[in-house]
Design an enzyme around this catalytic site. Sequence first.
Site, PDB file in Angstrom:
ATOM      1  N   HIS A 189      -4.656  -8.251   0.427  1.00  0.00           N
ATOM      2  CA  HIS A 189      -3.634  -6.829   0.740  1.00  0.00           C
ATOM      3  C   HIS A 189      -2.885  -6.670   2.599  1.00  0.00           C
ATOM      4  O   HIS A 189      -1.767  -5.731   2.309  1.00  0.00           O
ATOM      5  CB  HIS A 189      -4.765  -5.841   0.656  1.00  0.00           C
TER       6      HIS A 189
ATOM      7  N   TYR B  21      -3.389  10.871   0.778  1.00  0.00           N
ATOM      8  CA  TYR B  21      -4.771  10.959  -0.515  1.00  0.00           C
ATOM      9  C   TYR B  21      -4.081  12.410  -1.642  1.00  0.00           C
ATOM     10  O   TYR B  21      -4.121  11.956  -2.493  1.00  0.00           O
ATOM     11  CB  TYR B  21      -5.809  10.036  -0.493  1.00  0.00           C
TER      12      TYR B  21
ATOM     13  N   ASP C 278       0.806  -0.993  -0.174  1.00  0.00           N
ATOM     14  CA  ASP C 278       0.204   0.322   0.213  1.00  0.00           C
ATOM     15  C   ASP C 278       1.516   1.187   0.058  1.00  0.00           C
ATOM     16  O   ASP C 278       1.683   1.275  -0.887  1.00  0.00           O
ATOM     17  CB  ASP C 278      -0.932   0.222   1.604  1.00  0.00           C
TER      18      ASP C 278
END
Length: 432
Positions: free
Chosen positions: A396, A334, A200
């Site tokens: 993930h 983000y 990630d």
Amino acid sequence: MADANADIRPYTIAVKDADIEDLKQRLSLARFPDELEGAGWEMGAPLAEVRRLAQHWATGHDWRAAERDLNSRLPQFVTDIQCDTDGGFEPLAVHFVHVRSGQPHAVPLLFIHGWPGQFLEVAKIIRPLAEGGGAGGGSEGGDDNSSSAPAFDVVAPSLPNFGFSEGPKKRGFALEQYAETLNKLMLKLGYDEYVTQGGDWGAHLSRALAHLYPQHCKATHLNYEGADPPSWLRQPLLALQHALTPYTAYDQRGLARSRWFQEEGRGYLAEQSTRPQTLGYGLADSPVALLAWIYEKLHDWTDGPYPWTDDEVCTWVSIYWFSTAGPAASVRIYYEMAHNVDGRAGKLGRHGLRAWTPGVKLGFSRFPRDLSIVPSAWLRTLGDVVFERAHDSGGHFAAWERPDDLVADVRAMYGRGGGAFGVVKGRSGYPS
């Protein structure tokens, strides 16, 4: 080399009683939405699941027990880091876990989490990596022979805005600043050269460190596959090989999983990349909103899915709720990534991060239920890939879902005969 003892303070998690009581009161007053018949996971976290977890969080989960467990298992510290890049950011108190191996030649390994991950993800792998030898697991190709398993000094920070690290108070703290913070942390601990492990954001930040600090970051092991197809202009031989080689069944399943994520799983990404402040009101005010927002990802992004216990989920989300910068802060990375991509000569935009990094060894552990699984040839556009292993299950959160596999892969990459053996000067991971 920096003084390893300068301005580094032990840290103990100690949430205030008033904050715990506030959480329980908010949970007791929660209003839940209705739900369409047969909605299932396709429309988001199901009402029954979230209601059950919220009830457990309010009346069954013992945060004090979780807190004691974290403090006893994970040696934690905090130190102040000042970014020197443009922006005039204040020094941040950065929280981190640090386990030094008893092996004097242990390889310094920086474990970097992502979102909605956290420092807790290192808990299952940190001791086996630090102990080396035959400790820990080793399924799917791992070697438990004590002479072939290197030891690591493991550093696992809470990224700024996450966990028990502080967050900046002004805009512009983007990948360049995160990477500078991590590099300075390793230098402050006395590690002039080190390697990284991450998925990630941990993968993106590992790439940023490889671009910006190749004299310090000597290799990266990733469990996330952000790469583009080979270019006829930049990688003609690899592009030809790619064009002539049919995709394997693993590649085809991986591309299908990637398409699912692009079509069905990216709503959070659009919101967090464009309007994190608006989203933040719900995350900061409502523990149920935070729970549902994170639990959806814990479910959808794992394989099987992973059999999360209610206490695992509640501890995971509690760390976000009780975080130093607040639960809304973590999503700002983000926005900053999407709006501050120039970095140093444009190295840290999407295409810049996927450019070749000369001199930095690269390895991949591949898990079929991750969010981006690309054909193997694509990975070789990023740098000198010296390790690659595809697993038959896992998603993930590899360090949490498949810790034995991740330990075995890291050992294989940096151990004797591995492609990154001896990459850190004077630190092979083995006795001299």
